[in-house]
Design a protein around this motif. Structure first.
Motif, PDB file in Angstrom:
ATOM      1  N   SER A  86       0.818  -1.130  -0.070  1.00 14.65           N
ATOM      2  CA  SER A  86      -0.151  -0.117  -0.142  1.00 14.65           C
ATOM      3  C   SER A  86       0.705   1.174  -0.083  1.00 14.65           C
ATOM      4  CB  SER A  86      -0.818   0.191   1.201  1.00 14.65           C
ATOM      5  OG  SER A  86      -1.652  -1.095   1.334  1.00 14.65           O
ATOM      6  N   ARG A  88       1.347   5.666   0.098  1.00 12.62           N
ATOM      7  CA  ARG A  88       0.613   7.014   0.659  1.00 12.62           C
ATOM      8  C   ARG A  88      -0.395   7.349  -0.482  1.00 12.62           C
ATOM      9  NH1 ARG A  88       4.654  11.099   2.641  1.00 12.62           N
ATOM     10  NH2 ARG A  88       5.120   9.631   4.683  1.00 12.62           N
ATOM     11  N   VAL A  96       3.616   2.366   2.714  1.00 14.46           N
ATOM     12  CA  VAL A  96       3.073   2.545   3.992  1.00 14.46           C
ATOM     13  C   VAL A  96       2.984   1.167   4.824  1.00 14.46           C
ATOM     14  CG1 VAL A  96       2.281   4.790   3.574  1.00 14.46           C
ATOM     15  CG2 VAL A  96       0.859   3.034   3.159  1.00 14.46           C
ATOM     16  N   SER A  97       2.612   0.035   3.982  1.00 14.63           N
ATOM     17  CA  SER A  97       2.377  -1.278   4.596  1.00 14.63           C
ATOM     18  C   SER A  97       2.624  -2.325   3.388  1.00 14.63           C
ATOM     19  CB  SER A  97       1.036  -1.496   5.210  1.00 14.63           C
ATOM     20  OG  SER A  97      -0.061  -1.249   4.167  1.00 14.63           O
ATOM     21  N   SER A  99       3.755  -6.874   3.355  1.00 13.86           N
ATOM     22  CA  SER A  99       4.362  -7.977   3.820  1.00 13.86           C
ATOM     23  C   SER A  99       5.684  -8.428   3.130  1.00 13.86           C
ATOM     24  CB  SER A  99       3.140  -9.225   3.611  1.00 13.86           C
ATOM     25  OG  SER A  99       3.709 -10.465   4.079  1.00 13.86           O
ATOM     26  N   ALA A 110       5.094  -8.308   8.695  1.00 20.06           N
ATOM     27  CA  ALA A 110       4.271  -7.425   8.287  1.00 20.06           C
ATOM     28  C   ALA A 110       5.183  -6.153   8.495  1.00 20.06           C
ATOM     29  CB  ALA A 110       3.281  -7.399   9.095  1.00 20.06           C
ATOM     30  N   ASP A 112       4.860  -1.949   8.556  1.00 22.38           N
ATOM     31  CA  ASP A 112       4.049  -0.798   8.620  1.00 22.38           C
ATOM     32  C   ASP A 112       5.033   0.361   8.851  1.00 22.38           C
ATOM     33  OD1 ASP A 112       2.530   1.328   9.815  1.00 22.38           O
ATOM     34  OD2 ASP A 112       0.743  -0.150  10.372  1.00 22.38           O
ATOM     35  N   ARG A 113       4.930   1.219   8.027  1.00 21.56           N
ATOM     36  CA  ARG A 113       5.668   2.497   8.118  1.00 21.56           C
ATOM     37  C   ARG A 113       5.765   3.130   9.563  1.00 21.56           C
ATOM     38  NH1 ARG A 113       8.216   5.637   4.531  1.00 21.56           N
ATOM     39  NH2 ARG A 113       8.568   7.904   5.053  1.00 21.56           N
ATOM     40  N   ASP A 115       6.240   1.435  12.004  1.00 19.48           N
ATOM     41  CA  ASP A 115       7.177   0.757  12.807  1.00 19.48           C
ATOM     42  C   ASP A 115       8.270   0.279  11.922  1.00 19.48           C
ATOM     43  OD1 ASP A 115       8.727  -0.736  14.616  1.00 19.48           O
ATOM     44  OD2 ASP A 115       7.384  -2.445  14.397  1.00 19.48           O
TER      45      ASP A 115
END
Length: 215
Positions: A86, A88, A96-97, A99, A110, A112-113, A115
């Motif tokens: 995904s 922005r 932004v995300s 796997s 996973a 995630d931006r 983290d």
């Protein structure tokens, strides 16, 4: 000490891994040096008064693969390697995300931006090692290209594994997942070949043992 290197039996390699013959050919085409020299002068930071010897981190301003395409090299690597990516909203570059099938641990991670440290971008042939083994004599544009080469030297990997690796080379470090040793050895040797960098005697021994365990 190389992780798992002494007890390598034949492994079932990760998808996309080179064969034993391919690795042996790559290994035969790189030169060896007895040990890693320490010429000094390595300074990665680009703040005031810092050397910035490989240019700003993840810059798009280089003439290598992915350069001048409007996306920084970190996001380019994430977009290439992650599944279910995904971006922005309104920005086709910033990931932004997603796997990650981690090439070092073999685990699914996973991303995630929020983290971002969970997934990091590794220089397979470490910048500090490259500096010590010849890049200190390169012109700056070549060092910048090497540091941002999304085809030959950058991988999205598990953050903890990347931090454990640091600037160690194959004589001192191999990925935790033994099934991924063949893949890692291939990436390391392709980067070395691409940029004319050597391997140390300890690296050659470790990579040779990895190659012999590959189908």
């Amino acid at each position: 000490m190389v992780l798992g290197c002494e007890s390598l039996g034949q492994v079932t390699p990760a998808p996309g891994s080179p064969t034993r013959i391919q690795l042996e050919r790559l290994l035969a085409s790189v030169r060896s040096v007895p040990a890693r020299s320490r010429p000094g002068g390595y300074e990665r930071g680009c703040g005031s008064g810092q050397g910035c010897v490989f240019g700003p981190a993840w810059t798009d301003d280089h003439d290598g693969p992915g350069g001048h395409d409007g996306c920084d090299s970190r996001n380019t690597v994430l977009a290439r390697q992650l599944a279910r990516v995904s971006f922005r909203p309104g920005n086709g570059c910033v990931v932004v995300s997603g796997s990650l099938n981690d090439p070092y641990t073999g685990q699914r991670i996973a991303f995630d931006r929020a983290d971002a440290k969970a997934v990091q971008i590794d220089h397979v042939y470490p910048l500090a090692a490259a500096w010590d083994l010849g890049a200190s004599g390169w012109p700056l544009p070549l060092r910048v290209r090497f540091a941002n080469d999304v085809d030959y030297n950058l991988l999205a990997v598990d953050g903890k594994a990347n931090e454990d690796k640091g600037d160690r080379t194959p004589g001192d470090w191999l990925p935790p997942a033994r099934a991924n040793h063949c893949f890692y050895a291939g990436k390391y040797l392709m980067a070395a070949n691409r940029y004319g960098l050597p391997v140390t005697t300890a690296d050659r021994d470790a990579l040779g043992r990895v190659a012999r365990a590959c189908p």
